[in-house]
Design an enzyme around this catalytic site. Sequence first.
Site, PDB file in Angstrom:
ATOM      1  N   CYS A 103     -27.810  -8.700 -13.862  1.00  0.00           N
ATOM      2  CA  CYS A 103     -26.735  -8.040 -13.111  1.00  0.00           C
ATOM      3  C   CYS A 103     -25.369  -8.660 -13.420  1.00  0.00           C
ATOM      4  CB  CYS A 103     -27.050  -8.036 -11.626  1.00  0.00           C
ATOM      5  SG  CYS A 103     -26.010  -6.894 -10.698  1.00  0.00           S
ATOM      6  N   HIS A 117     -32.497  -6.839 -10.843  1.00  0.00           N
ATOM      7  CA  HIS A 117     -32.796  -8.181 -10.333  1.00  0.00           C
ATOM      8  C   HIS A 117     -34.290  -8.490 -10.307  1.00  0.00           C
ATOM      9  CE1 HIS A 117     -28.696  -8.960  -9.012  1.00  0.00           C
ATOM     10  NE2 HIS A 117     -28.655  -7.711  -8.582  1.00  0.00           N
ATOM     11  N   GLU A 147     -35.483 -11.242 -10.177  1.00  0.00           N
ATOM     12  CA  GLU A 147     -35.640 -12.430  -9.315  1.00  0.00           C
ATOM     13  C   GLU A 147     -35.861 -12.044  -7.856  1.00  0.00           C
ATOM     14  OE1 GLU A 147     -32.864 -11.335 -10.602  1.00  0.00           O
ATOM     15  OE2 GLU A 147     -31.084 -11.845  -9.425  1.00  0.00           O
TER      16      GLU A 147
END
Lengths: 195, 294
Positions: free
Chosen positions: A78, A170, A172
């Site tokens: 991002c 994302h 994560e």
Amino acid sequence: MKVGVLALQGAFREHERIFSSLGAETVLVKKVEHLDSLDGLVIPGGESTSIGRLLREYHLIEPIRELAADGFPVFGTCAGMIVLAKRIHGGEEPHLSLMDIEVDRNSFGRQRESFEADLDIPEIGEEPFPAVFIRAPHVTEVGEGVTVLARYQDRVVGVREGNLMALSFHPELTDDTRLHQYFLKLIEGRARVAV
Amino acid sequence: MAKTGTEVVKRGMAEMQKGGVIMDVVTPEQAKIAEAAGACAVMALERVPSDIRAAGGVARMADPTIVEQVMKAVSIPVMAKCRIGHIVEARVLEAMGVDYIDESEVLTPADDKFHINKREFTVPFVCGARDLGEALRRIAEGASMIRTKGEPGTGNIVEAVKHQRMMQAQIRKVQAMSEDELVAEAKNLGAPYELLLEVHRLGKLPVVNFAAGGVATPADAALMMELGSDGVFVGSGIFKSENPEKFARAIVQATTHYQDYELIAELSKGLGTAMKGIDLNTLRDEERMAVRGW
């Protein structure tokens, strides 16, 4: 294996958590000296203007560029994608300016347009990847030597250029670690070449 | 195929703000100064809290013109405040495309019994809390981010410290409890059991937890990070200081490097005067904002 996670601002703890769960050692990078003896670097999601400002303030731009020029793997998500891009749509000054891509910031809209969607990413297997897009950028132009890893509808949202990779979304924020494993393989591949 | 307004997307947005500073601004020019200094978001207001205090009367949602101008001026996320329980102010801000809504005790509450049911919105909300029970009640209503209440507009950090210390101590206590003690603790705290169980397992709130209310200097921001905050809101502290650009940059850097004390010393040199601030003992009970909300 030692993975640095740029920890100036943003969701760096989430990357740290995933790499640790995959057995990699992690180092939070806030200053130039933290770049010593790393095998790769992650630039997390956050606000690209904040991260860019702090990269400059702490003279991190050139040292990271030098490492990357030498084949050091770097992975941006991002805001990290924006920080890696050579060109930012609208003429904003680029930050690390490493990847031969042009990105458009907040190109899906404001927060209310942020979304989750499943993506096909052939490089990591058949099962779709649960992607989380938050005020996400997308890639509007890719240079030669850039491989497209993922698209959402007709937009490029994942790219790789040699030792560099960048995603609009994302990984994560999910429990699917395949893209982090993919980055660890990039690091391993480089280690083999170096030997 | 694409799902908007999900819990992951709303909480994830707050995750991206971590380690950052969210600054109150009242004009597009101030918003640009904040963005250039490295703020990770701005809060668009008609008045900063210290001016709300000074003005008195009923404080309401900002004029949409100001919010719109700020949204046009910067590329970072723009937040705005609605009154506690004011569903329509929140819907108006959502319709305008504001990135985050602060259901805030800084404004005069519109409902003396109920906060907004924030789950029904696509836009995420941040809410203030003084302790773990209050934080979990707000999360149960759908808040995607929590901040300490502190005592807004005072430039006095003592209340924010009190609230963050309280929250962290209660989290440690809950973490150490056995699961069979949690139901009774849920009753004590006035918090939903399921959320308490999540805190017990995670050892932290299930959403991002910022500091707010009284941050006036780089050292204040670093102190709140030291106490376990994920990031910092600065209200009156920047644009009520003598040199807003310098203060803004110094507070951003002190938040990132909160344990680098030599650096914080450097950052604090020659900053000029911080906002004047208020000794809380001089505030009458009805002037305290932190007690609004329940």
